[in-house]
Design a protein around this motif. Structure first.
Motif, PDB file in Angstrom:
ATOM      1  N   SER A  97      43.534  46.998  -1.061  1.00 50.76           N
ATOM      2  CA  SER A  97      42.537  47.953   0.262  1.00 50.76           C
ATOM      3  C   SER A  97      41.086  47.828   0.681  1.00 50.76           C
ATOM      4  CB  SER A  97      43.147  49.665   0.302  1.00 50.76           C
ATOM      5  OG  SER A  97      42.533  49.424   1.881  1.00 50.76           O
ATOM      6  N   PHE A  98      40.442  47.364   1.234  1.00 53.34           N
ATOM      7  CA  PHE A  98      38.974  46.980   1.370  1.00 53.34           C
ATOM      8  C   PHE A  98      38.155  47.695   2.880  1.00 53.34           C
ATOM      9  CE2 PHE A  98      41.529  43.673  -0.633  1.00 53.34           C
ATOM     10  CZ  PHE A  98      40.784  43.265  -1.870  1.00 53.34           C
ATOM     11  N   ASP A  99      37.785  48.024   2.281  1.00 52.40           N
ATOM     12  CA  ASP A  99      37.132  48.386   3.310  1.00 52.40           C
ATOM     13  C   ASP A  99      35.660  47.473   4.146  1.00 52.40           C
ATOM     14  OD1 ASP A  99      38.311  51.213   3.257  1.00 52.40           O
ATOM     15  OD2 ASP A  99      37.026  51.309   1.403  1.00 52.40           O
ATOM     16  N   PHE A 100      35.681  47.375   5.658  1.00 54.03           N
ATOM     17  CA  PHE A 100      34.758  47.033   5.737  1.00 54.03           C
ATOM     18  C   PHE A 100      34.152  47.664   7.163  1.00 54.03           C
ATOM     19  CE2 PHE A 100      37.693  43.538   5.240  1.00 54.03           C
ATOM     20  CZ  PHE A 100      37.011  42.151   4.982  1.00 54.03           C
ATOM     21  N   ARG A 101      32.562  47.899   6.626  1.00 55.38           N
ATOM     22  CA  ARG A 101      31.255  48.737   8.006  1.00 55.38           C
ATOM     23  C   ARG A 101      31.536  47.490   8.913  1.00 55.38           C
ATOM     24  NH1 ARG A 101      29.024  48.241   2.959  1.00 55.38           N
ATOM     25  NH2 ARG A 101      27.463  47.190   3.863  1.00 55.38           N
TER      26      ARG A 101
END
Ligand code: AVI
Length: 328
Positions: free
Chosen positions: A270-274
């Motif tokens: 899982s990758f978080d993006f602002r």
């Protein structure tokens, strides 16, 4: 040849898919996020790039073709008798044909490309059009050292690298590629190379922000590819194409901008993006004639003739290998 390995869950993946997955994970975990531009070119991406080359805003292909047409005779005179032309990447058959038609004294043509299927199809077509030319395709990644066919012997070699693809390499990568080419083509060899030039920022930014949105589709296709090949769950509507000119670095940068704060799964992670955070997908470096010449000199290539269009938008350099250069 592609090696197939099996994951613990028994799903077969090739070494190419493994490399793609490793690069995507590393790139999306990096700060700032990035993805290598070489992954643009799946079937859909290659077709989109072909469309880009015909767009009114995208001047490089049109102008380089014009330079080659205008100076084909002069360039052909630089090519030695019985020469072998080695083309780095074989996607530009129209430009290749201009050069080869003007130089019937070239005996052999070696297109080098990572896609064997593409090479095979191009070889058949070229062989039909130019039956006297010997065509010896090499399936290889030309950004790394590769072997030329042994039957070339000691015939003089000429490198051909149109399209300003050199601009998609970071300067240190371009240096390495030029050194490899010098070592492979040999002392005194000629290298015909197309290089896009520094110019007004608005001309550059329009070329990468076309009205029809083809460059945006090309950029976003990278996410489609991750979804299809690596089990990605990118929602394309959550990202936007951005291309801007970085004046200090003399490069167009392409990014995919996250339109919201979001979490995206891909490659089992899982990758978080602002909101507003970008994935940097491509650099396209622009050179002045002198900055490219000096770059080439540092990689073993002496300066020769340079051909440019009337607006000074694009350059085609005829470089000459200085001597024996150690490949790195
Ligand atoms: C392949 N390369 C030279 C193109 C360029 O202009 O840097 C790739 C491209 N990216 C967006 N438009 C074209």
């Amino acid at each position: 040849m592609s090696i197939v390995v099996r994951t613990p869950r028994g799903v077969a993946i090739s070494d190419a898919e493994r490399a793609f997955s490793d690069d995507v994970v590393a790139g999306l975990q990096a700060e700032p996020k990035r993805l290598p531009p070489k992954y643009f070119y799946d079937q859909a991406g290659s077709e989109l790039f072909q469309r880009i080359t015909t767009l009114p805003e995208y001047y490089p292909t049109r102008i380089e073709t014009g330079i080659l047409e205008a100076h084909a005779g002069e360039i052909a005179k630089l090519l030695p008798h019985d020469a072998t032309v080695v083309e780095f990447g074989a996607g530009s058959s129209a430009k290749t044909r201009i050069l080869l038609r003007a130089a019937p004294h070239v005996s052999t043509y070696v297109p080098v490309d990572i896609s064997g299927e593409f090479l095979a199809a191009e070889t058949v077509r070229l062989q039909q059009d130019m039956p006297d030319l010997r065509v010896l395709p090499v399936e290889a990644d030309f950004t790394r050292p590769f072997l030329l066919p042994a039957e070339l012997g000691n015939r003089p070699r000429v490198g051909f690298f149109p399209g300003s693809t050199i601009g998609n390499f970071e300067p240190h990568e371009a240096n390495t590629m030029l050194r490899h080419a010098a070592a492979m083509l040999g002392p005194g060899a000629l290298f015909i190379i197309g290089v896009d030039l520094v110019k007004e920022a608005d001309v550059l930014t329009s070329a990468y922000n076309d009205e029809a949105g083809v460059t945006a589709a090309f950029n976003l296709n990278l996410l489609t590819r991750i979804n299809r090949e690596l089990g990605g769950e990118f929602n394309l509507a959550g990202f936007r194409h951005r291309a801007c000119y970085n004046q200090q670095q003399c490069r167009i940068e392409m990014h995919l901008v996250s339109l919201a704060r979001q979490k995206v799964r891909a490659c089992g992670k899982s990758f978080d993006f602002r909101r507003g955070e970008t994935i940097h997908t491509e650099n396209s470096y622009k050179y002045t004639i002198e900055s490219f010449r000096s770059h080439a000199r540092g990689a073993g290539w002496g300066n020769g003739a340079v051909f440019v269009d009337a607006q000074n938008y694009f350059s085609v350099h005829a470089l000459r290998a200085k001597g024996v250069v150690k490949a790195v």
